[in-house]
Motif scaffolding. Structure first.
Motif, short mmCIF file in Angstrom:
data_model
loop_
_atom_site.label_atom_id
_atom_site.label_comp_id
_atom_site.label_asym_id
_atom_site.label_seq_id
_atom_site.Cartn_x
_atom_site.Cartn_y
_atom_site.Cartn_z
N LEU A 170 0.83 -1.21 0.00
CA LEU A 170 0.00 0.00 0.00
C LEU A 170 0.86 1.25 0.00
O LEU A 170 0.54 2.25 -0.66
CB LEU A 170 -0.97 -0.01 1.18
CG LEU A 170 -0.45 -0.04 2.61
CD1 LEU A 170 -0.19 1.36 3.13
CD2 LEU A 170 -1.44 -0.76 3.53
N GLY A 171 1.97 1.21 0.73
CA GLY A 171 2.89 2.35 0.72
C GLY A 171 3.54 2.52 -0.64
O GLY A 171 3.69 3.65 -1.13
N LYS A 172 3.92 1.42 -1.26
CA LYS A 172 4.55 1.49 -2.58
C LYS A 172 3.60 2.07 -3.62
O LYS A 172 4.01 2.85 -4.48
CB LYS A 172 5.03 0.11 -3.01
CG LYS A 172 6.18 -0.43 -2.17
CD LYS A 172 6.57 -1.82 -2.65
CE LYS A 172 7.63 -2.44 -1.76
NZ LYS A 172 8.05 -3.77 -2.24
N SER A 173 2.33 1.69 -3.54
CA SER A 173 1.36 2.22 -4.50
C SER A 173 1.26 3.73 -4.41
O SER A 173 1.13 4.43 -5.43
CB SER A 173 -0.02 1.60 -4.27
OG SER A 173 -0.09 0.30 -4.78
N GLU A 192 4.65 -1.09 -11.56
CA GLU A 192 3.93 -0.34 -12.58
C GLU A 192 3.70 -1.20 -13.82
O GLU A 192 2.64 -1.16 -14.43
CB GLU A 192 4.70 0.93 -12.95
CG GLU A 192 4.69 2.00 -11.86
CD GLU A 192 3.31 2.58 -11.66
OE1 GLU A 192 2.84 3.32 -12.53
OE2 GLU A 192 2.69 2.27 -10.62
N ARG A 193 4.69 -2.01 -14.18
CA ARG A 193 4.55 -2.87 -15.36
C ARG A 193 3.48 -3.94 -15.13
O ARG A 193 2.74 -4.28 -16.06
CB ARG A 193 5.88 -3.52 -15.71
CG ARG A 193 6.92 -2.54 -16.27
CD ARG A 193 8.10 -3.29 -16.88
NE ARG A 193 8.84 -4.06 -15.88
CZ ARG A 193 9.85 -3.58 -15.18
NH1 ARG A 193 10.23 -2.31 -15.34
NH2 ARG A 193 10.49 -4.34 -14.30
N ARG A 194 3.40 -4.47 -13.93
CA ARG A 194 2.41 -5.52 -13.67
C ARG A 194 1.06 -4.94 -13.25
O ARG A 194 0.11 -5.68 -13.01
CB ARG A 194 2.92 -6.50 -12.61
CG ARG A 194 2.87 -6.02 -11.19
CD ARG A 194 3.17 -7.12 -10.19
NE ARG A 194 4.57 -7.45 -10.19
CZ ARG A 194 5.46 -6.89 -9.37
NH1 ARG A 194 5.08 -5.95 -8.51
NH2 ARG A 194 6.72 -7.24 -9.41
N ALA A 195 0.98 -3.60 -13.16
CA ALA A 195 -0.25 -2.91 -12.76
C ALA A 195 -0.69 -3.31 -11.35
O ALA A 195 -1.88 -3.30 -11.02
CB ALA A 195 -1.38 -3.19 -13.76
N MET A 196 0.26 -3.62 -10.48
CA MET A 196 -0.02 -3.94 -9.09
C MET A 196 1.29 -3.91 -8.32
O MET A 196 2.25 -4.59 -8.68
CB MET A 196 -0.66 -5.33 -8.97
CG MET A 196 -0.95 -5.77 -7.53
SD MET A 196 -1.75 -7.40 -7.42
CE MET A 196 -0.37 -8.49 -7.88
N SER A 241 -1.29 -4.28 -3.84
CA SER A 241 -2.03 -3.03 -3.80
C SER A 241 -2.19 -2.43 -5.18
O SER A 241 -1.31 -2.57 -6.03
CB SER A 241 -1.32 -2.03 -2.88
OG SER A 241 -2.01 -0.79 -2.84
N VAL A 242 -3.32 -1.78 -5.39
CA VAL A 242 -3.57 -1.04 -6.63
C VAL A 242 -4.13 0.33 -6.29
O VAL A 242 -4.68 0.55 -5.21
CB VAL A 242 -4.55 -1.79 -7.56
CG1 VAL A 242 -4.00 -3.14 -7.98
CG2 VAL A 242 -5.92 -1.95 -6.90
N PRO A 301 -8.09 0.63 -15.93
CA PRO A 301 -7.92 -0.77 -15.55
C PRO A 301 -6.55 -1.25 -15.97
O PRO A 301 -5.95 -0.74 -16.93
CB PRO A 301 -9.04 -1.48 -16.33
CG PRO A 301 -9.38 -0.54 -17.45
CD PRO A 301 -9.14 0.83 -16.92
N PRO A 302 -5.97 -2.25 -15.28
CA PRO A 302 -4.63 -2.71 -15.58
C PRO A 302 -4.41 -3.07 -17.04
O PRO A 302 -3.39 -2.77 -17.61
CB PRO A 302 -4.48 -3.93 -14.67
CG PRO A 302 -5.38 -3.64 -13.54
CD PRO A 302 -6.54 -2.91 -14.11
N ALA A 303 -5.40 -3.70 -17.67
CA ALA A 303 -5.23 -4.13 -19.06
C ALA A 303 -5.01 -2.94 -19.98
O ALA A 303 -4.28 -3.00 -20.96
CB ALA A 303 -6.43 -4.94 -19.51
N ALA A 304 -5.66 -1.80 -19.65
CA ALA A 304 -5.54 -0.63 -20.50
C ALA A 304 -4.21 0.08 -20.32
O ALA A 304 -3.77 0.82 -21.19
CB ALA A 304 -6.68 0.34 -20.21
N ARG A 305 -3.56 -0.12 -19.17
CA ARG A 305 -2.33 0.61 -18.90
C ARG A 305 -1.11 -0.11 -19.46
O ARG A 305 -0.05 0.47 -19.57
CB ARG A 305 -2.17 0.78 -17.37
CG ARG A 305 -3.22 1.66 -16.75
CD ARG A 305 -2.62 2.45 -15.60
NE ARG A 305 -2.02 1.60 -14.60
CZ ARG A 305 -2.56 1.33 -13.42
NH1 ARG A 305 -3.75 1.78 -13.13
NH2 ARG A 305 -1.92 0.58 -12.55
#
Length: 277
Positions: free
Chosen positions: A147-150, A191-195, A210-211, A272-276
């Motif tokens: 959560l902190g990293k996000s 960022e690459r894995r969207a999580m 976290s997201v 959404p992750p897929a779009a990023r």
């Protein structure tokens, strides 16, 4: 942590001293005498006596039979009010509880408050290890928790460097990332894995993911959602965890947007992750 250069010109010294007394008493569970408080706060005994009597009258400190003072019940009332304010609308709590019930994983809500990473809400899940350090107000392990990293990932590299200089990179476990360069690499992978995620960095055998739930130009309106689970489960089900977290983040964003003034309150939910990717 007080910034001496940020001291207001109209600072009310008596209020400041009273808060120092309260902080000193709060940091001493065995209790302190007036003379001990005076020494710790670098105040005269006479001044300390008046401050302590006022705080006792208001219920913020309590005098015990041995003449020492401890924190009073009014502090706990203020803490309950603080945690309620941090949680936000009841609909957000409902979303977190539903996610914890559906997955069995404890879920968390975090945001920046005055430039610090703060855990705002917790919904315990039966399949997650209990993390007693992750309670509302937690803010000293941003580099070691998902959560902190996000939240840190939403800052510029310069802002992150300043944050880490101010709050440090405490080694919670042998796996904790303790250098800014290593953290930058880890955040980029997230960022690459969207999580954003961590495995055993905050607590051995425990993983956290976290997201981002809400993005905004104002850091204090950025919100993230996280969950904790056994490390072994993260190793085999990261994609499923991301999918569920993303759905929970959208639900949290919807609940928060309903509370904001104007169209979306100027706040932009994350793609959404897929779009990023």
């Amino acid at each position: 942590m007080r910034d001496p250069q940020g001291e207001p010109s109209d600072l009310i010294r008596s209020v400041s001293r009273a808060l120092r007394v309260l902080e000193s008493v709060g940091a001493s569970p065995k209790g302190l005498t007036v003379k001990q408080i005076a020494r710790r706060c670098e105040l005269t005994v006479a001044t300390t006596y008046h401050l302590v009597r006022t705080l006792a009258y208001e219920g913020y400190v309590a005098r015990r039979e041995d003449g020492t003072y401890v924190v009073g019940m009014e502090v706990s009332d203020r803490f309950r009010e603080l945690t309620a304010a941090l949680r936000g609308p009841a609909s957000v709590t409902d979303v977190l509880r539903k996610a914890a019930l559906d997955t069995g994983y404890s879920h968390y809500l975090a945001r920046f408050i005055s430039g610090r990473v703060v855990l705002c809400a917790v919904a315990e899940g039966p399949r997650s290890p209990y993390l007693e350090d992750l309670v509302p107000g937690f803010d000293d392990g941003a580099h070691a928790t998902a959560l902190g990293k996000s939240l840190l990932a939403t800052l510029t590299s310069e802002q992150r460097s300043r944050y880490l200089r101010d709050w440090g990179m405490r080694p919670f476990t042998q796996a904790t990332i303790v250098t800014p360069d290593a953290l930058e690499t880890d955040l980029a992978a997230g960022e690459r894995r969207a999580m954003q995620m961590e495995i055993g960095q905050f607590r051995p055998g425990v993983a956290c993911a976290s997201v981002l739930a809400m993005a905004d130009r104002d850091p204090d309106r950025r919100v993230v959602v996280a969950c904790a689970l056994p490390a072994a489960e993260m190793m085999t089900s990261a994609k499923a965890v991301r999918a569920r977290l993303t759905a929970t983040a959208r639900a949290v964003a919807g609940a928060l947007i309903e509370e904001l003034p104007g169209p979306n309150g100027g706040t932009t939910p994350p793609e959404p992750p897929a779009a990023r990717r």
